[in-house]
Design an enzyme around this catalytic site. Structure first.
Site, PDB file in Angstrom:
ATOM      1  CE  LYS A 112     -54.242 118.529 -77.296  1.00 20.48           C
ATOM      2  NZ  LYS A 112     -53.398 117.921 -76.266  1.00 20.48           N
TER       3      LYS A 112
HETATM    4  C1  LIG Z   1     -52.918 118.477 -75.048  1.00 20.55           C
HETATM    5  C2  LIG Z   1     -52.433 117.500 -74.054  1.00 20.55           C
HETATM    6  C3  LIG Z   1     -52.603 117.699 -72.675  1.00 20.55           C
HETATM    7  C4  LIG Z   1     -53.217 118.963 -72.114  1.00 20.55           C
HETATM    8  O1  LIG Z   1     -54.566 119.100 -72.471  1.00 20.55           O
HETATM    9  P1  LIG Z   1     -55.268 120.523 -72.388  1.00 20.55           P
HETATM   10  O2  LIG Z   1     -56.631 120.345 -72.926  1.00 20.55           O
HETATM   11  O3  LIG Z   1     -54.428 121.444 -73.246  1.00 20.55           O
HETATM   12  O4  LIG Z   1     -55.239 120.951 -70.970  1.00 20.55           O
HETATM   13  C5  LIG Z   1     -52.191 116.695 -71.819  1.00 20.55           C
HETATM   14  N1  LIG Z   1     -51.623 115.558 -72.276  1.00 20.55           N
HETATM   15  C6  LIG Z   1     -51.425 115.341 -73.588  1.00 20.55           C
HETATM   16  C7  LIG Z   1     -50.784 114.070 -74.019  1.00 20.55           C
HETATM   17  C8  LIG Z   1     -51.826 116.285 -74.528  1.00 20.55           C
HETATM   18  O5  LIG Z   1     -51.644 116.063 -75.832  1.00 20.55           O
END
Ligand SMILES: *Cc1c(COP(=O)(O)O)cnc(C)c1O
Length: 462
Positions: A112
């Site tokens: 993120k």
């Molecule tokens: C947010 C997240 C996901 C999923 O990603 P999306 O874009 O919501 O599909 C997978 N793994 C981790 C560690 C995350 O923080």
């Protein structure tokens, strides 16, 4: 470059407007009117460039005249300077034609950060220019919230409120949200699951009096700028394995469908992606949708990969929009059915289109733990449980085309699950080793729109 809503009834916006708006006013999500295509020569020329240089080349065509090239280059540089790895998104090998893209070297140890650090810079630049103040409210299954707080803490013209499901995130995730001491940071622990947090957030955006009154802005992956930032690492990874001369495949641990949708955009831009695989945990609504053509909500079952404990996958709407030949009315009707009746049936043509774009698979809790154990034993790589879901699902697709699985979080963010599988407790990187000692600040809130809205109005620092 202009941006249109997946439900066809909201104003057409510029990049800057779409970024500051988040959710479209018709309840839809913004997508670019057309996707720019890079030529094989342009892609080949990315070989050997820095992450930041590739980022500029990939994102530049999408931002119109919101920023000059020099300005944008500076914002990108500042966004990624805080990362703990010079490559930003290093690629490691697990086995023959089996690769892992480590996306967890940012300040909050999950992928993120790639989008949020950039959004922090873009918002700051846009607000400095306009002199405006905004209120960011985000919902998180754990990682978006910490990344958003890290990106916006201490900024003068921004308050950031993050809703997370009380008791359903890891301690590291919680502490990353509750320990920043800046007055503009507000961590809110809500009764309910992540879908409840996301639903109440959408209700806030659909209450136009509130939305305009507090100048609400969204940083969830409904925000197009976040998806765009994530397109970049598909290019850096594929090019380092020989694209555009050689195709590659990706497996993406998926929750809200933002990350895998970014892969789809990379493919539309001309990157030769053979397979794009959606990997889900036991909350497998997307895998079931791909198999059956019906999307049906069930209850969320808490798992050892909590950031993927989702039933309502917001960004799937963006894929559906293309699957229906960009017919916003059909998308709006299906989303109504999902909200009111708990599900919808995709037309045969749209289902076939989705099947041509995406493959899918799921990992049970046992398979996830076994994958963490096996990777540790055979490669010495410690996988977080989300990345392990990906590596497990990817196995079924290994072959003559290189497979790159996205490692979405650092193992130390989920030390209990990793220790249970391997017997080894992964330590936090030294730059954040004191996280367990810092004091926490959090407000418990009910799953109640009116109560939340008054709390936000009272707490805003401007
Ligand atoms: C947010 C997240 C996901 C999923 O990603 P999306 O874009 O919501 O599909 C997978 N793994 C981790 C560690 C995350 O923080």
């Amino acid at each position: 470059m202009r941006y249109i809503s997946t439900r066809g009834q909201a104003p057409v916006l510029t990049f800057e407007e779409a970024m500051m708006t988040g959710l479209a006013r018709d309840g839809g999500l913004y997508v670019p009117e057309t996707v720019p295509v890079l030529s094989p020569d342009e892609i080949a020329a990315m070989a050997g460039l820095s992450y930041e240089d590739v980022a500029l080349r990939v994102m530049r065509p999408f931002i119109g005249d919101t920023f000059t090239e020099a300005e944008f280059r500076g914002l990108i540089a500042r966004a990624y300077a805080v990362f703990g790895h010079a490559a930003r998104a290093p690629l490691v090998q697990l086995g023959p034609n089996d690769f892992l893209l480590e996306l967890f070297h940012g300040p909050t140890l999950a992928f993120k950060d790639f989008a949020m650090q950039l959004i922090g810079q873009l918002f700051q630049a846009a607000l400095a220019r306009s002199g405006q103040r905004i209120t960011i409210v985000g919902a998180t299954s754990g990682d978006t919230g910490s990344a958003a707080i890290e990106a916006f803490r201490g900024l003068k013209n921004v308050d950031v409120f993050i809703l997370y499901p009380h008791g359903r995130i890891s301690e590291v995730q919680r502490r990353q949200m509750t320990t920043p001491s800046e007055a503009n940071v507000h961590a809110l622990a809500m009764d309910g699951d992540f879908d409840d947090c996301q639903a109440i957030l959408k209700d806030m955006f659909n209450d136009f009096a509130f939305r305009d009154g507090v100048r609400l802005a969204g940083v969830n992956s409904i925000n197009w700028a976040r998806v765009l930032a994530q397109v970049v690492y598909y290019f850096t990874a594929a090019v380092s394995l020989g694209a555009p001369h050689r195709p590659v495949s990706f497996t993406v641990p998926t929750g809200n469908f933002g990350d895998v949708f970014a892969g789809y955009i990379a493919k539309r831009m001309g990157l030769p992606i053979d397979r794009l695989v959606i990997a889900t945990n036991q909350n497998d609504i997307l895998h079931r949708t791909m198999q059956t053509g019906r999307q049906v909500k069930e209850g969320v079952r808490p798992s050892i990969s909590p950031s993927m404990d989702i039933q309502v996958s917001s960004n799937f709407e963006r894929a559906l929009f293309d699957a229906y030949g960009r017919d916003g009315a059909v998308v709006a009707a299906q989303m109504e059915d999902l909200k009111d009746r708990g599900g919808f049936t995709i037309s045969q043509g749209a289902h076939e289109w989705l099947g041509a774009q995406f493959a899918s698979g799921r990992a049970s809790e046992e398979e996830t733990a076994a994958t963490i154990r096996a990777a540790w034993a055979t490669t010495g790589e410690l996988l977080c449980p989300h990345s392990a879901v990906g590596v497990h699902v990817a196995k079924a697709f290994l072959g003559s085309v290189p497979m790159i699985t996205l490692a979405t979080a650092h193992p130390a963010k989920f030390p209990d699950a990793v220790e249970a599988a391997t017997g080894f407790r992964p330590p936090l990187p030294s730059r954040m080793a004191d996280l367990y000692e810092r004091s926490e600040r959090v407000t418990r809130v009910p799953n109640d729109l009116t109560a939340l809205q008054s709390l936000i109005r009272e707490r805003i620092t401007h």
